[in-house]
Design an enzyme around this catalytic site. Structure first.
Site, short mmCIF file in Angstrom:
data_model
loop_
_atom_site.label_atom_id
_atom_site.label_comp_id
_atom_site.label_asym_id
_atom_site.label_seq_id
_atom_site.Cartn_x
_atom_site.Cartn_y
_atom_site.Cartn_z
N LEU A 22 0.82 -1.21 0.00
CA LEU A 22 0.00 0.00 0.00
C LEU A 22 0.85 1.26 0.00
O LEU A 22 0.57 2.21 -0.72
CB LEU A 22 -0.92 0.01 1.22
CG LEU A 22 -2.17 -0.88 1.15
CD1 LEU A 22 -2.77 -1.08 2.53
CD2 LEU A 22 -3.21 -0.28 0.21
N ASP A 41 11.81 2.91 3.96
CA ASP A 41 11.70 1.49 4.27
C ASP A 41 12.89 1.12 5.15
O ASP A 41 13.88 1.85 5.23
CB ASP A 41 11.69 0.66 2.98
CG ASP A 41 11.06 -0.73 3.19
OD1 ASP A 41 9.86 -0.86 2.92
OD2 ASP A 41 11.77 -1.65 3.65
N ASN A 94 2.38 5.70 6.87
CA ASN A 94 1.89 4.37 6.51
C ASN A 94 2.65 3.24 7.17
O ASN A 94 2.15 2.12 7.24
CB ASN A 94 1.97 4.22 4.98
CG ASN A 94 1.69 2.81 4.53
OD1 ASN A 94 0.55 2.37 4.50
ND2 ASN A 94 2.74 2.07 4.17
N TYR A 160 -2.44 -3.66 17.65
CA TYR A 160 -2.75 -2.99 16.39
C TYR A 160 -4.02 -2.15 16.51
O TYR A 160 -4.08 -1.02 16.04
CB TYR A 160 -2.89 -4.05 15.30
CG TYR A 160 -3.11 -3.54 13.90
CD1 TYR A 160 -2.08 -2.90 13.20
CD2 TYR A 160 -4.32 -3.73 13.25
CE1 TYR A 160 -2.27 -2.46 11.90
CE2 TYR A 160 -4.52 -3.31 11.95
CZ TYR A 160 -3.50 -2.68 11.28
OH TYR A 160 -3.69 -2.25 9.98
N LYS A 164 -4.16 1.89 15.95
CA LYS A 164 -4.96 2.48 14.87
C LYS A 164 -6.09 3.34 15.41
O LYS A 164 -6.43 4.38 14.81
CB LYS A 164 -5.50 1.39 13.95
CG LYS A 164 -4.42 0.70 13.12
CD LYS A 164 -3.63 1.68 12.27
CE LYS A 164 -2.74 1.01 11.25
NZ LYS A 164 -1.95 1.98 10.45
N THR A 194 -3.62 -7.23 0.81
CA THR A 194 -2.27 -7.03 1.36
C THR A 194 -1.72 -8.39 1.78
O THR A 194 -2.41 -9.41 1.70
CB THR A 194 -2.30 -6.10 2.57
OG1 THR A 194 -3.06 -6.75 3.62
CG2 THR A 194 -2.94 -4.76 2.24
#
Length: 313
Positions: A22, A41, A94, A160, A164, A194
């Site tokens: 993504l 990255d 992201n 997670y 989020k 994904t």
């Protein structure tokens, strides 16, 4: 491509966690729309390949190899944007990792690792970016990536879900704090194929179609709002543009053929009782009106059509 093919010409973007998946789709779309992009990255080969792909497509990009979370990485990312391209207009947070397990098996490291990358990384990168934007009079764009898990919860994802949900809470606060500076802050809730969804049997037919370069079945794209990375990228580019100057503080879901504006949490039922709420009154109410209005938890998926079902592995 529309007549306004380069609405981001002259703008500079950072996309964290953009070597693949993504994140790369977001970075590539921003570049196609005219922005210069800082790829990020933890793997140098992955980041370099992403930069090469963007350049081959006519875009402009550089790479920063660093783990998101520490303040030093945030500083490095902003410095790379300014030193390479002269400014910073757009930040897309992201980067993320997963350490899924049920609550009673989740270690401190499982929890801290996910919170550090997703939540702290979003905070540190945004703090650094908006400091630069405010100091330089740039009416910038902050786009933080959320998840349906943060909106509804998901089994095995305490860390997670917390990260989020926290990101959306921060975005709402930032929209208030940054309004005077003309900087917008929004959360995007993507639903797309994904590496994580590839392991879920329910999505097998969609993931298989995507892997073959075929169109996903309409059930997934329309009914579930489940699509490809590219289906999400258009919203990222729009929110990064001047056209979205009045859109801030929002949580926007996108996937496949579906776009959703998530509501801010609001009461579903409001009840009053003279003298307050005693144990007995609560027992009576939760056995009646309040009990019938309790919210569901987790994603509620409809049954798969027979032609899309796959036999157990």
């Amino acid at each position: 491509m529309s007549l306004h093919a380069a609405p981001l010409a002259g703008k500079v973007a950072i996309v964290t966690g953009s070597g693949r998946g993504l994140g790369f789709a977001y970075a590539a779309e921003l570049a196609r729309r005219g922005a210069s992009v800082v790829i990020n990255d933890v793997d140098a080969a992955t980041a370099d390949a992403a930069v090469a792909a963007i350049v081959a497509d006519g875009g402009t990009a550089v790479a920063v190899i660093a783990p998101v979370g520490p303040t030093e990485t945030a500083q490095q990312l902003v410095a790379a944007a300014v030193e390479s391209f002269g400014r910073l207009d757009i930040l897309v947070t992201n980067a993320g990792v997963l350490r899924d397990t049920v609550l009673w098996k989740m270690s401190d490291d499982d929890f801290d690792t996910v919170i550090n990358v997703h939540l702290r990384g979003t905070f540190t990168c945004t703090r650094e970016a908006v400091t630069y934007m405010r100091d330089n009079g740039i009416r910038g764009r902050i786009i933080a990536i959320g998840s349906p898990t943060g909106q509804r919860g998901n089994f095995g994802q305490t860390n997670y879900a917390a990260a989020k949900a926290g990101i959306v809470g921060m975005v709402r606060t930032w929209a208030l704090e940054l309004k005077r500076a003309g900087i917008t802050a929004n959360a995007v809730i993507p639903v797309a194929a994904t590496a994580m969804t590839a392991t879920v049997p329910y999505f097998a037919a969609a993931v298989e179609a995507d892997a073959k370069g075929e169109a996903m079945p309409a059930f997934f794209r329309h009914d579930l709002g489940f699509g490809t990375s590219d289906d999400v990228a258009g919203l990222i580019a729009y929110l990064a543009s001047d056209a979205a100057a009045d859109v801030t503080g929002q949580a926007i879901g996108v996937g496949g053929d579906r776009l959703q504006l998530w509501s801010h949490p609001e009461p579903v039922v409001t009840a009053y009782r003279d003298g307050g709420w005693t144990y007995d009154a609560l027992q009576e109410s939760f056995g009646g009106e309040l009990g019938g209005a309790l919210e569901t938890v987790g994603e509620q998926f409809p049954p798969l059509p027979a032609d899309l079902q796959r036999p157990p592995a």
